[in-house]
Design a protein around this motif. Structure first.
Motif, short mmCIF file in Angstrom:
data_model
loop_
_atom_site.label_atom_id
_atom_site.label_comp_id
_atom_site.label_asym_id
_atom_site.label_seq_id
_atom_site.Cartn_x
_atom_site.Cartn_y
_atom_site.Cartn_z
N PHE A 84 0.84 -1.19 0.00
CA PHE A 84 0.00 0.00 0.00
C PHE A 84 0.87 1.25 0.00
O PHE A 84 1.91 1.30 0.65
CB PHE A 84 -0.92 -0.01 1.22
CG PHE A 84 -1.95 -1.10 1.15
CD1 PHE A 84 -3.15 -0.89 0.50
CD2 PHE A 84 -1.69 -2.33 1.72
CE1 PHE A 84 -4.09 -1.90 0.41
CE2 PHE A 84 -2.63 -3.35 1.64
CZ PHE A 84 -3.83 -3.13 0.99
N ASP A 85 0.40 2.24 -0.73
CA ASP A 85 1.13 3.51 -0.84
C ASP A 85 0.13 4.55 -1.33
O ASP A 85 -1.03 4.25 -1.57
CB ASP A 85 2.29 3.35 -1.83
CG ASP A 85 3.36 4.42 -1.65
OD1 ASP A 85 3.24 5.27 -0.74
OD2 ASP A 85 4.33 4.40 -2.43
N THR A 86 0.61 5.77 -1.48
CA THR A 86 -0.20 6.83 -2.07
C THR A 86 0.48 7.32 -3.33
O THR A 86 1.67 7.12 -3.53
CB THR A 86 -0.35 8.03 -1.09
OG1 THR A 86 0.94 8.52 -0.77
CG2 THR A 86 -1.09 7.62 0.17
N ALA A 87 -0.30 7.98 -4.17
CA ALA A 87 0.27 8.61 -5.37
C ALA A 87 0.94 9.92 -4.94
O ALA A 87 0.64 10.44 -3.86
CB ALA A 87 -0.83 8.86 -6.40
N PRO A 88 1.83 10.48 -5.76
CA PRO A 88 2.56 11.70 -5.37
C PRO A 88 1.67 12.85 -4.89
O PRO A 88 2.03 13.53 -3.94
CB PRO A 88 3.32 12.08 -6.63
CG PRO A 88 3.51 10.79 -7.34
CD PRO A 88 2.28 9.98 -7.06
N HIS A 89 0.53 13.08 -5.52
CA HIS A 89 -0.33 14.20 -5.12
C HIS A 89 -1.74 13.74 -4.78
O HIS A 89 -2.70 14.48 -4.98
CB HIS A 89 -0.37 15.25 -6.24
CG HIS A 89 0.98 15.80 -6.56
ND1 HIS A 89 1.64 16.66 -5.72
CD2 HIS A 89 1.82 15.56 -7.59
CE1 HIS A 89 2.81 16.96 -6.23
NE2 HIS A 89 2.95 16.30 -7.37
N ASP A 90 -1.85 12.53 -4.23
CA ASP A 90 -3.15 11.97 -3.89
C ASP A 90 -3.03 11.25 -2.56
O ASP A 90 -2.28 10.29 -2.43
CB ASP A 90 -3.57 10.99 -4.99
CG ASP A 90 -4.97 10.45 -4.80
OD1 ASP A 90 -5.61 10.74 -3.77
OD2 ASP A 90 -5.44 9.72 -5.69
N PRO A 91 -3.77 11.68 -1.53
CA PRO A 91 -3.64 11.07 -0.21
C PRO A 91 -4.37 9.73 -0.06
O PRO A 91 -4.27 9.10 0.98
CB PRO A 91 -4.25 12.13 0.71
CG PRO A 91 -5.27 12.80 -0.13
CD PRO A 91 -4.68 12.83 -1.52
N VAL A 92 -5.07 9.28 -1.08
CA VAL A 92 -5.81 8.02 -0.99
C VAL A 92 -4.83 6.85 -0.95
O VAL A 92 -3.96 6.72 -1.81
CB VAL A 92 -6.78 7.86 -2.18
CG1 VAL A 92 -7.45 6.49 -2.16
CG2 VAL A 92 -7.82 8.96 -2.16
N ILE A 93 -4.98 6.00 0.05
CA ILE A 93 -4.13 4.82 0.18
C ILE A 93 -4.64 3.77 -0.80
O ILE A 93 -5.83 3.46 -0.84
CB ILE A 93 -4.14 4.28 1.61
CG1 ILE A 93 -3.58 5.34 2.56
CG2 ILE A 93 -3.32 3.00 1.71
CD1 ILE A 93 -3.74 5.00 4.02
#
Length: 146
Positions: A84-93
């Motif tokens: 699990f991670d987030t995108a560079p400019h997206d806080p959604v896991i």
């Protein structure tokens, strides 16, 4: 692909596709038998179905009632890790698959499946890959910051 399906508590959990082929839209009919097996299986939510079996890892996305589309399909040798991670400019896991070439592929949002379903999927991945690929659940509930 495996016929085992683990569904969430939501009564509106969608039906699983009968036939699946890469890059196509599938109309569904019935629901496969549910239950965990030693060969992997399918974890189904309202938005996605994630399939882990001997052939590889596959994600089906719900387009509308009884219509599913293959969103991602990767054989196990192409997957280096799942985490699990987030995108560079997206806080959604979200869950990502890191490929053997080093790139990262989006799988689905963490909220698309519940905790029990994620644990079940992690077990399927471990069994299907004989421990060569693991689904790392540790960062699913950790706060991520942009």
């Amino acid at each position: 692909m495996a016929a085992d399906v683990i569904t969430g508590r939501d009564a509106r959990t969608p039906r699983a596709p009968k036939a699946r082929s890469a890059g196509t839209t599938t109309r569904t009919g019935g629901r496969p038998d549910s239950g965990a097996t030693q060969r992997g299986g399918t974890v189904a939510g309202r938005v996605v179905q994630v399939i882990a079996d001997a052939d590889g890892f596959k994600v089906m996305r719900n387009l509308r009632r009884d219509v599913w589309e293959t969103d991602l399909e990767m054989p196990w040798p192409e997957i280096r890790r799942l985490a699990f991670d987030t995108a560079p400019h997206d806080p959604v896991i979200a869950l990502y698959a890191w490929t053997s070439e080093g790139s990262r592929r989006y799988v689905c949002d963490a909220a698309h499946l519940n905790k029990e379903q994620w644990r079940t999927l992690a077990t399927y991945v471990e069994v299907c890959t004989r421990g060569n690929v693991a689904l790392d659940l540790t960062s699913r509930d950790k706060p991520h910051f942009i």
